[in-house]
Design a protein around this motif. Structure first.
Motif, PDB file in Angstrom:
ATOM      1  N   HIS A   1       9.813   9.139   4.028  1.00 13.77           N
ATOM      2  CA  HIS A   1       8.443   9.273   4.516  1.00 13.77           C
ATOM      3  C   HIS A   1       7.628   8.017   4.190  1.00 13.77           C
ATOM      4  O   HIS A   1       6.818   7.554   5.003  1.00 13.77           O
ATOM      5  CB  HIS A   1       7.779  10.500   3.889  1.00 13.77           C
ATOM      6  N   GLY A   2       7.846   7.473   2.984  1.00 15.32           N
ATOM      7  CA  GLY A   2       7.133   6.254   2.602  1.00 15.32           C
ATOM      8  C   GLY A   2       7.473   5.085   3.514  1.00 15.32           C
ATOM      9  O   GLY A   2       6.598   4.303   3.904  1.00 15.32           O
ATOM     10  N   VAL A   3       8.757   4.939   3.862  1.00 15.90           N
ATOM     11  CA  VAL A   3       9.163   3.867   4.774  1.00 15.90           C
ATOM     12  C   VAL A   3       8.505   4.050   6.134  1.00 15.90           C
ATOM     13  O   VAL A   3       7.955   3.106   6.710  1.00 15.90           O
ATOM     14  CB  VAL A   3      10.703   3.827   4.921  1.00 15.90           C
ATOM     15  N   GLU A   4       8.547   5.296   6.657  1.00 13.37           N
ATOM     16  CA  GLU A   4       7.962   5.556   7.970  1.00 13.37           C
ATOM     17  C   GLU A   4       6.454   5.284   7.958  1.00 13.37           C
ATOM     18  O   GLU A   4       5.900   4.802   8.953  1.00 13.37           O
ATOM     19  CB  GLU A   4       8.237   6.994   8.396  1.00 13.37           C
ATOM     20  N   TYR A   5       5.802   5.586   6.837  1.00 13.06           N
ATOM     21  CA  TYR A   5       4.370   5.319   6.716  1.00 13.06           C
ATOM     22  C   TYR A   5       4.082   3.819   6.859  1.00 13.06           C
ATOM     23  O   TYR A   5       3.182   3.403   7.590  1.00 13.06           O
ATOM     24  CB  TYR A   5       3.866   5.834   5.371  1.00 13.06           C
ATOM     25  N   HIS A   6       4.884   3.001   6.162  1.00 14.86           N
ATOM     26  CA  HIS A   6       4.679   1.549   6.239  1.00 14.86           C
ATOM     27  C   HIS A   6       5.062   1.002   7.615  1.00 14.86           C
ATOM     28  O   HIS A   6       4.409   0.076   8.117  1.00 14.86           O
ATOM     29  CB  HIS A   6       5.498   0.855   5.150  1.00 14.86           C
ATOM     30  N   VAL A   7       6.101   1.552   8.228  1.00 15.61           N
ATOM     31  CA  VAL A   7       6.493   1.109   9.570  1.00 15.61           C
ATOM     32  C   VAL A   7       5.368   1.390  10.558  1.00 15.61           C
ATOM     33  O   VAL A   7       5.030   0.552  11.401  1.00 15.61           O
ATOM     34  CB  VAL A   7       7.797   1.800  10.016  1.00 15.61           C
ATOM     35  N   THR A   8       4.774   2.581  10.458  1.00 11.65           N
ATOM     36  CA  THR A   8       3.654   2.927  11.339  1.00 11.65           C
ATOM     37  C   THR A   8       2.501   1.947  11.155  1.00 11.65           C
ATOM     38  O   THR A   8       1.881   1.502  12.127  1.00 11.65           O
ATOM     39  CB  THR A   8       3.167   4.359  11.055  1.00 11.65           C
ATOM     40  N   GLY A   9       2.227   1.570   9.908  1.00 11.61           N
ATOM     41  CA  GLY A   9       1.185   0.589   9.643  1.00 11.61           C
ATOM     42  C   GLY A   9       1.503  -0.772  10.234  1.00 11.61           C
ATOM     43  O   GLY A   9       0.626  -1.453  10.772  1.00 11.61           O
ATOM     44  N   LEU A  10       2.775  -1.176  10.147  1.00 13.69           N
ATOM     45  CA  LEU A  10       3.193  -2.457  10.728  1.00 13.69           C
ATOM     46  C   LEU A  10       3.054  -2.444  12.239  1.00 13.69           C
ATOM     47  O   LEU A  10       2.608  -3.431  12.844  1.00 13.69           O
ATOM     48  CB  LEU A  10       4.639  -2.757  10.335  1.00 13.69           C
ATOM     49  N   LEU A  11       3.448  -1.339  12.871  1.00 11.48           N
ATOM     50  CA  LEU A  11       3.327  -1.230  14.326  1.00 11.48           C
ATOM     51  C   LEU A  11       1.871  -1.361  14.754  1.00 11.48           C
ATOM     52  O   LEU A  11       1.561  -2.034  15.742  1.00 11.48           O
ATOM     53  CB  LEU A  11       3.895   0.110  14.801  1.00 11.48           C
ATOM     54  N   ARG A  12       0.984  -0.735  13.988  1.00 16.34           N
ATOM     55  CA  ARG A  12      -0.442  -0.812  14.309  1.00 16.34           C
ATOM     56  C   ARG A  12      -0.981  -2.222  14.065  1.00 16.34           C
ATOM     57  O   ARG A  12      -1.729  -2.768  14.882  1.00 16.34           O
ATOM     58  CB  ARG A  12      -1.208   0.202  13.459  1.00 16.34           C
ATOM     59  N   LYS A  13      -0.594  -2.818  12.950  1.00 16.77           N
ATOM     60  CA  LYS A  13      -1.126  -4.130  12.570  1.00 16.77           C
ATOM     61  C   LYS A  13      -0.685  -5.216  13.544  1.00 16.77           C
ATOM     62  O   LYS A  13      -1.458  -6.113  13.899  1.00 16.77           O
ATOM     63  CB  LYS A  13      -0.666  -4.475  11.147  1.00 16.77           C
ATOM     64  N   LEU A  14       0.571  -5.171  13.982  1.00 17.11           N
ATOM     65  CA  LEU A  14       1.086  -6.188  14.892  1.00 17.11           C
ATOM     66  C   LEU A  14       1.010  -5.754  16.356  1.00 17.11           C
ATOM     67  O   LEU A  14       1.496  -6.452  17.236  1.00 17.11           O
ATOM     68  CB  LEU A  14       2.536  -6.551  14.536  1.00 17.11           C
ATOM     69  N   LYS A  15       0.407  -4.580  16.595  1.00 19.52           N
ATOM     70  CA  LYS A  15       0.157  -4.090  17.957  1.00 19.52           C
ATOM     71  C   LYS A  15       1.450  -4.009  18.755  1.00 19.52           C
ATOM     72  O   LYS A  15       1.561  -4.529  19.873  1.00 19.52           O
ATOM     73  CB  LYS A  15      -0.865  -4.976  18.667  1.00 19.52           C
ATOM     74  N   ALA A  16       2.455  -3.365  18.168  1.00 20.28           N
ATOM     75  CA  ALA A  16       3.761  -3.207  18.808  1.00 20.28           C
ATOM     76  C   ALA A  16       4.037  -1.726  19.043  1.00 20.28           C
ATOM     77  O   ALA A  16       3.705  -0.890  18.196  1.00 20.28           O
ATOM     78  CB  ALA A  16       4.855  -3.821  17.946  1.00 20.28           C
TER      79      ALA A  16
END
Length: 209
Positions: free
Chosen positions: A163-178
């Protein structure tokens, strides 16, 4: 156009080079003006700088390897695409050609560099300025995704829950607009966040908080 010494220090440059890389108040120097020997003389601040400082961190390492081969005599010239940095922190894409200049000895005495700026497009804005975008853990997760790791191996490697990994991945997707992980990696390379020409993938230090 500029002339570098064997340490890649900028020694001469023409007006077009100054307009791209000198600060706005200092971009009116003479064409191919040399670095003044008199320290009291006023010269564009680009003189005396190392050429590596003028290129984006994402392309710096592979570009320096090409210069190294040139200075070691393993090639006479090379041409490549480059992402360069203006004094304002803005970036632009272009092409670079470098040629070794030799005197009477076998080793190069200087390097002639010719750069051509590409036409300004919306793509230029994709490359990120040098600013802190990612936390240390976000950087490690992005590197893992770029290396092809899925959530479970990433969680094990970084001592996180899935869950922690998925949380950070979601943040990365939002931050880099991917929209997804594949696009995230592609955009990270396009923005210069991931270093070009290295394996395993590595986030450029300039972008880590």
């Amino acid at each position: 156009m500029s002339v570098l010494d064997p340490a890649l220090t900028i020694r001469q440059a023409n007006q077009d080079f100054f307009q791209q890389f000198a600060t706005p108040a200092e971009d009116s120097a003479d064409v191919l003006a040399p670095l003044p020997s008199d320290s009291s003389s006023t010269a564009p601040d680009v003189f005396g700088r190392n050429f590596r400082e003028l290129v984006h961190p994402s392309v710096r390492q592979p570009l320096m390897r090409q210069f190294e081969r040139l200075l070691e005599g393993r090639r006479d010239r090379f041409a490549t695409q480059v992402v360069a940095l203006r004094p304002t922190g803005d970036v632009f894409n272009g092409s670079l050609t470098a040629a070794a200049v030799r005197g009477y000895g076998p080793d190069p005495t200087a390097v002639l560099v010719v750069m051509r700026s590409g036409q300004s497009t919306e793509d230029d804005a994709v490359v990120a300025p040098r600013r802190k975008l990612l936390s240390e853990i976000d950087a490690r997760i992005l590197e893992g995704i770029a290396a092809g790791l899925s959530t479970i191996p990433l969680a094990s490697r970084l001592y996180l829950s899935q869950h922690g990994v998925e949380y950070h991945v979601t943040g990365l997707l939002r931050k880099l607009k991917a929209p997804n992980r594949a696009a995230l990696v592609s955009r990270a390379y396009a923005m210069g966040v991931l270093t070009v020409g290295t394996w395993p993938p590595r986030v450029v230090d300039d972008f880590i908080k």
